[in-house]
Design a protein around this motif. Structure first.
Motif, PDB file in Angstrom:
ATOM      1  N   GLN A 174      12.734 -14.915  -1.892  1.00 36.88           N
ATOM      2  CA  GLN A 174      13.890 -14.038  -2.062  1.00 36.88           C
ATOM      3  C   GLN A 174      13.940 -13.386  -3.444  1.00 36.88           C
ATOM      4  OE1 GLN A 174      16.451 -13.166   0.403  1.00 36.88           O
ATOM      5  NE2 GLN A 174      14.551 -13.720   1.430  1.00 36.88           N
ATOM      6  N   PRO A 175      13.730 -14.120  -4.546  1.00 42.53           N
ATOM      7  CA  PRO A 175      13.728 -13.460  -5.860  1.00 42.53           C
ATOM      8  C   PRO A 175      12.646 -12.386  -5.975  1.00 42.53           C
ATOM      9  CG  PRO A 175      13.978 -15.824  -6.131  1.00 42.53           C
ATOM     10  CD  PRO A 175      13.643 -15.595  -4.693  1.00 42.53           C
ATOM     11  N   GLN A 176      11.472 -12.625  -5.390  1.00 40.81           N
ATOM     12  CA  GLN A 176      10.389 -11.640  -5.450  1.00 40.81           C
ATOM     13  C   GLN A 176      10.742 -10.399  -4.634  1.00 40.81           C
ATOM     14  OE1 GLN A 176       7.151 -14.104  -4.122  1.00 40.81           O
ATOM     15  NE2 GLN A 176       7.159 -15.317  -5.989  1.00 40.81           N
ATOM     16  N   LEU A 177      11.327 -10.601  -3.468  1.00 40.95           N
ATOM     17  CA  LEU A 177      11.747  -9.474  -2.632  1.00 40.95           C
ATOM     18  C   LEU A 177      12.832  -8.664  -3.335  1.00 40.95           C
ATOM     19  CD1 LEU A 177      11.343  -8.352   0.374  1.00 40.95           C
ATOM     20  CD2 LEU A 177      13.504  -9.523   0.844  1.00 40.95           C
ATOM     21  N   ARG A 178      13.793  -9.368  -3.921  1.00 35.46           N
ATOM     22  CA  ARG A 178      14.894  -8.687  -4.608  1.00 35.46           C
ATOM     23  C   ARG A 178      14.396  -7.911  -5.826  1.00 35.46           C
ATOM     24  NH1 ARG A 178      20.002  -8.433  -2.043  1.00 35.46           N
ATOM     25  NH2 ARG A 178      20.146 -10.263  -0.676  1.00 35.46           N
ATOM     26  N   ALA A 179      13.349  -8.416  -6.472  1.00 36.40           N
ATOM     27  CA  ALA A 179      12.806  -7.720  -7.631  1.00 36.40           C
ATOM     28  C   ALA A 179      12.283  -6.342  -7.243  1.00 36.40           C
ATOM     29  CB  ALA A 179      11.696  -8.554  -8.270  1.00 36.40           C
ATOM     30  N   VAL A 180      11.583  -6.268  -6.097  1.00 40.08           N
ATOM     31  CA  VAL A 180      11.093  -4.982  -5.598  1.00 40.08           C
ATOM     32  C   VAL A 180      12.270  -4.083  -5.241  1.00 40.08           C
ATOM     33  CG1 VAL A 180       9.775  -3.829  -3.786  1.00 40.08           C
ATOM     34  CG2 VAL A 180       8.934  -5.980  -4.761  1.00 40.08           C
ATOM     35  N   ALA A 212       0.827  -1.207   0.000  1.00 38.86           N
ATOM     36  CA  ALA A 212       0.000   0.000   0.000  1.00 38.86           C
ATOM     37  C   ALA A 212       0.862   1.257   0.000  1.00 38.86           C
ATOM     38  CB  ALA A 212      -0.929  -0.019   1.208  1.00 38.86           C
ATOM     39  N   ILE A 213       1.962   1.236   0.746  1.00 30.05           N
ATOM     40  CA  ILE A 213       2.872   2.385   0.781  1.00 30.05           C
ATOM     41  C   ILE A 213       3.477   2.632  -0.592  1.00 30.05           C
ATOM     42  CG2 ILE A 213       5.121   3.160   1.635  1.00 30.05           C
ATOM     43  CD1 ILE A 213       4.382   1.910   4.340  1.00 30.05           C
ATOM     44  N   LEU A 214       3.962   1.571  -1.226  1.00 30.64           N
ATOM     45  CA  LEU A 214       4.579   1.724  -2.544  1.00 30.64           C
ATOM     46  C   LEU A 214       3.578   2.270  -3.563  1.00 30.64           C
ATOM     47  CD1 LEU A 214       6.705  -1.550  -2.687  1.00 30.64           C
ATOM     48  CD2 LEU A 214       7.572   0.788  -2.517  1.00 30.64           C
ATOM     49  N   ARG A 215       2.357   1.756  -3.531  1.00 29.62           N
ATOM     50  CA  ARG A 215       1.338   2.258  -4.463  1.00 29.62           C
ATOM     51  C   ARG A 215       0.981   3.712  -4.143  1.00 29.62           C
ATOM     52  NH1 ARG A 215      -2.552   1.622  -8.114  1.00 29.62           N
ATOM     53  NH2 ARG A 215      -4.572   2.586  -7.690  1.00 29.62           N
ATOM     54  N   ALA A 216       0.885   4.041  -2.850  1.00 28.71           N
ATOM     55  CA  ALA A 216       0.527   5.420  -2.464  1.00 28.71           C
ATOM     56  C   ALA A 216       1.583   6.412  -2.939  1.00 28.71           C
ATOM     57  CB  ALA A 216       0.363   5.503  -0.950  1.00 28.71           C
ATOM     58  N   ILE A 217       2.854   6.067  -2.804  1.00 32.53           N
ATOM     59  CA  ILE A 217       3.918   6.963  -3.257  1.00 32.53           C
ATOM     60  C   ILE A 217       3.850   7.138  -4.767  1.00 32.53           C
ATOM     61  CG2 ILE A 217       6.420   7.203  -3.489  1.00 32.53           C
ATOM     62  CD1 ILE A 217       6.708   5.860  -0.770  1.00 32.53           C
ATOM     63  N   ILE A 223      10.364   2.241   5.403  1.00 29.46           N
ATOM     64  CA  ILE A 223      10.828   0.918   5.823  1.00 29.46           C
ATOM     65  C   ILE A 223       9.764  -0.093   5.418  1.00 29.46           C
ATOM     66  CG2 ILE A 223      11.526  -0.529   7.773  1.00 29.46           C
ATOM     67  CD1 ILE A 223      12.345   2.059   9.217  1.00 29.46           C
ATOM     68  N   LEU A 224      10.166  -1.075   4.641  1.00 28.69           N
ATOM     69  CA  LEU A 224       9.231  -2.054   4.083  1.00 28.69           C
ATOM     70  C   LEU A 224       9.572  -3.453   4.580  1.00 28.69           C
ATOM     71  CD1 LEU A 224       9.316  -0.840   0.356  1.00 28.69           C
ATOM     72  CD2 LEU A 224       7.635  -0.197   2.095  1.00 28.69           C
ATOM     73  N   GLU A 225       8.641  -4.075   5.292  1.00 28.18           N
ATOM     74  CA  GLU A 225       8.804  -5.472   5.665  1.00 28.18           C
ATOM     75  C   GLU A 225       8.125  -6.352   4.609  1.00 28.18           C
ATOM     76  OE1 GLU A 225       7.518  -6.622   9.523  1.00 28.18           O
ATOM     77  OE2 GLU A 225       8.787  -5.190  10.581  1.00 28.18           O
ATOM     78  N   CYS A 226       8.856  -7.284   4.082  1.00 26.65           N
ATOM     79  CA  CYS A 226       8.396  -8.321   3.143  1.00 26.65           C
ATOM     80  C   CYS A 226       7.350  -7.843   2.128  1.00 26.65           C
ATOM     81  CB  CYS A 226       7.896  -9.549   3.892  1.00 26.65           C
ATOM     82  SG  CYS A 226       6.664  -9.255   5.187  1.00 26.65           S
ATOM     83  N   PRO A 227       7.677  -6.863   1.289  1.00 30.00           N
ATOM     84  CA  PRO A 227       6.721  -6.451   0.246  1.00 30.00           C
ATOM     85  C   PRO A 227       6.657  -7.492  -0.873  1.00 30.00           C
ATOM     86  CG  PRO A 227       8.793  -5.287  -0.035  1.00 30.00           C
ATOM     87  CD  PRO A 227       8.934  -6.091   1.226  1.00 30.00           C
ATOM     88  N   PHE A 228       5.442  -7.929  -1.239  1.00 28.99           N
ATOM     89  CA  PHE A 228       5.324  -8.858  -2.371  1.00 28.99           C
ATOM     90  C   PHE A 228       5.514  -8.097  -3.670  1.00 28.99           C
ATOM     91  CE2 PHE A 228       0.903  -7.590  -1.373  1.00 28.99           C
ATOM     92  CZ  PHE A 228       0.424  -7.192  -2.615  1.00 28.99           C
ATOM     93  N   ASP A 229       5.956  -8.807  -4.710  1.00 25.87           N
ATOM     94  CA  ASP A 229       6.253  -8.125  -5.974  1.00 25.87           C
ATOM     95  C   ASP A 229       5.030  -7.953  -6.857  1.00 25.87           C
ATOM     96  OD1 ASP A 229       6.058 -10.836  -6.544  1.00 25.87           O
ATOM     97  OD2 ASP A 229       7.615 -10.804  -8.094  1.00 25.87           O
ATOM     98  N   ARG A 230       4.170  -8.976  -6.899  1.00 26.84           N
ATOM     99  CA  ARG A 230       2.967  -8.937  -7.730  1.00 26.84           C
ATOM    100  C   ARG A 230       1.830  -9.649  -7.002  1.00 26.84           C
ATOM    101  NH1 ARG A 230       4.697  -7.513 -12.842  1.00 26.84           N
ATOM    102  NH2 ARG A 230       6.945  -7.793 -13.194  1.00 26.84           N
ATOM    103  N   LEU A 231       0.621  -9.177  -7.209  1.00 31.88           N
ATOM    104  CA  LEU A 231      -0.516  -9.852  -6.593  1.00 31.88           C
ATOM    105  C   LEU A 231      -0.608 -11.288  -7.094  1.00 31.88           C
ATOM    106  CD1 LEU A 231      -2.907  -9.598  -4.681  1.00 31.88           C
ATOM    107  CD2 LEU A 231      -4.293  -8.821  -6.610  1.00 31.88           C
ATOM    108  N   LEU A 232      -0.292 -11.517  -8.364  1.00 25.15           N
ATOM    109  CA  LEU A 232      -0.320 -12.870  -8.905  1.00 25.15           C
ATOM    110  C   LEU A 232       0.690 -13.758  -8.180  1.00 25.15           C
ATOM    111  CD1 LEU A 232      -1.324 -14.961 -10.908  1.00 25.15           C
ATOM    112  CD2 LEU A 232       0.321 -14.072 -12.576  1.00 25.15           C
ATOM    113  N   HIS A 255      -1.833  -4.796 -10.224  1.00 25.19           N
ATOM    114  CA  HIS A 255      -1.510  -4.411  -8.847  1.00 25.19           C
ATOM    115  C   HIS A 255      -0.172  -5.050  -8.478  1.00 25.19           C
ATOM    116  CE1 HIS A 255      -1.629  -3.352  -4.748  1.00 25.19           C
ATOM    117  NE2 HIS A 255      -2.257  -4.411  -4.270  1.00 25.19           N
ATOM    118  N   ASN A 256       0.910  -4.343  -8.840  1.00 20.24           N
ATOM    119  CA  ASN A 256       2.251  -4.907  -8.751  1.00 20.24           C
ATOM    120  C   ASN A 256       3.210  -3.943  -8.046  1.00 20.24           C
ATOM    121  OD1 ASN A 256       1.396  -7.173 -10.313  1.00 20.24           O
ATOM    122  ND2 ASN A 256       1.684  -5.960 -12.180  1.00 20.24           N
TER     123      ASN A 256
END
Length: 330
Positions: free
Chosen positions: A283-289, A196-201, A212-221, A257-258
């Motif tokens: 880890q790959p999804q976290l690193r992608a963000v 939500a923070i990333l989308r709001a910005i 500060i972001l704890e475990c943000p997912f990369d894509r809703l899918l 919603h990514n």
């Protein structure tokens, strides 16, 4: 009943191609119906009762029952207040741009160095971040904890996994800036709160001092596919259908919603925190963000920690990592 079965068998024998088409159509309808039911269950809170346990803890019979009926998502409640942590606070209420009433707690610090807004994860409420907020207060930062729509003391009974919650983030930032002294402003999110923070910005052009972001997912899918993997089931095409119907029920495209795309618009300093053993955000999804973030950035991976709060899991490491980030020259 036996006569109907015989008629069906005769139809299949005489018109095998047509029978295959009919069976495929029936299967398609049933699969979409199940996806619709699951999407509704996963985004609508219900009053009372217990929440369906995590997929990893379910037996095969329980998994079959959940697949047939969908999960039960009990409306998140605040099970504690700042008083339970010996923190003085004031209660606040404000509206989003679409008229949803939200609830917040303000915990003031002496000689405040700034204010940090805290945004909780999926199926949680603002009290889940009280340990982190208390630590910020002891470091000299005001803490402002927010219940997303549908959670805790806020209005509604729906969650959109960070999509409409971005409006909640923007509205909270606007409220804090209008009602408190002009201080450096930080945003802290957990899982869905991070999305939500990333989308709001990205959508509202927020300009915090840092995030500060704890475990943000990369894509809703991805997060839908990870849930099926946790149940030991193939994700295709069920995850795609779940994302489609989840978005359709709430007026947006779930495939767009990514957070990994939103991250490209974030130019303020960001600290990303992840768990080495997290099955929900790999880890790959976290690193992608992390790789897409456009400004100064740091990342820390907590060893042997899953999709959980990092402060109680590794208090000394969390405190050292977060405090160092806050006090670094920006």
């Amino acid at each position: 009943m036996l006569a109907k079965l015989k008629q069906a068998a005769l139809f299949i024998k005489r018109r095998p191609k047509r029978a295959v088409v009919v069976l495929m159509l029936v299967g398609f309808v049933v699969l979409n119906l199940l996806a619709y039911i699951h999407a509704h269950a996963m985004t609508h809170f219900v009053e009372g009762g217990e929440r369906t346990p995590a997929p990893e803890s379910l037996s095969w019979t329980q998994k079959v029952a959940v697949l047939a009926t969908g999960v039960r998502l009990a409306r998140p409640a605040n099970h504690s207040t700042p008083n339970d942590f010996e923190l003085q606070f004031t209660q606040h209420s404000f509206e989003t741009s679409d008229g949803t009433n939200l609830s917040g707690w303000h915990i003031a610090a002496d000689d405040s160095r700034g204010v940090c807004l805290f945004f909780h994860g999926y199926g949680a409420a603002k009290s889940s971040l009280l340990p982190e907020a208390g630590q910020f207060q002891r470091w000299g930062y005001d803490a402002f904890l927010v219940d997303f729509r549908g959670s805790g003391d806020s209005a509604g009974d729906v969650t959109t996994i960070g999509y409409l919650e971005a409006d909640d983030v923007a509205s909270a930032v606007e409220y804090v800036r209008a009602n408190f002294a002009d201080k450096p402003l930080w945003l802290y999110g957990r899982s869905m709160g991070s999305a939500a923070i990333l989308r709001a910005i990205a959508e509202y052009d927020l300009k915090p001092s840092g995030v500060i972001l704890e475990c943000p997912f990369d894509r809703l899918l991805s997060t839908a596919q990870n849930r099926f993997a946790a149940m030991g089931l193939p994700g295709f095409p069920a995850a795609q259908l779940l994302v489609f119907w989840g978005g359709a029920q709430h007026g947006y495209s779930g495939f767009e919603h990514n957070p990994v795309d939103y991250a490209a618009n974030v130019r303020c300093p960001v600290l990303v925190l992840g768990g080495e053993a997290d099955p929900r955000v790999t880890q790959p999804q976290l690193r992608a963000v992390f790789d897409k973030l456009a400004g100064p950035k740091q990342i820390h991976i907590f060893e042997e920690v899953g999709h959980a709060a990092y402060l109680p899991a590794a208090p000394h490491t969390w405190e050292a990592t977060v405090r160092s980030f806050l006090e670094a020259p920006q």
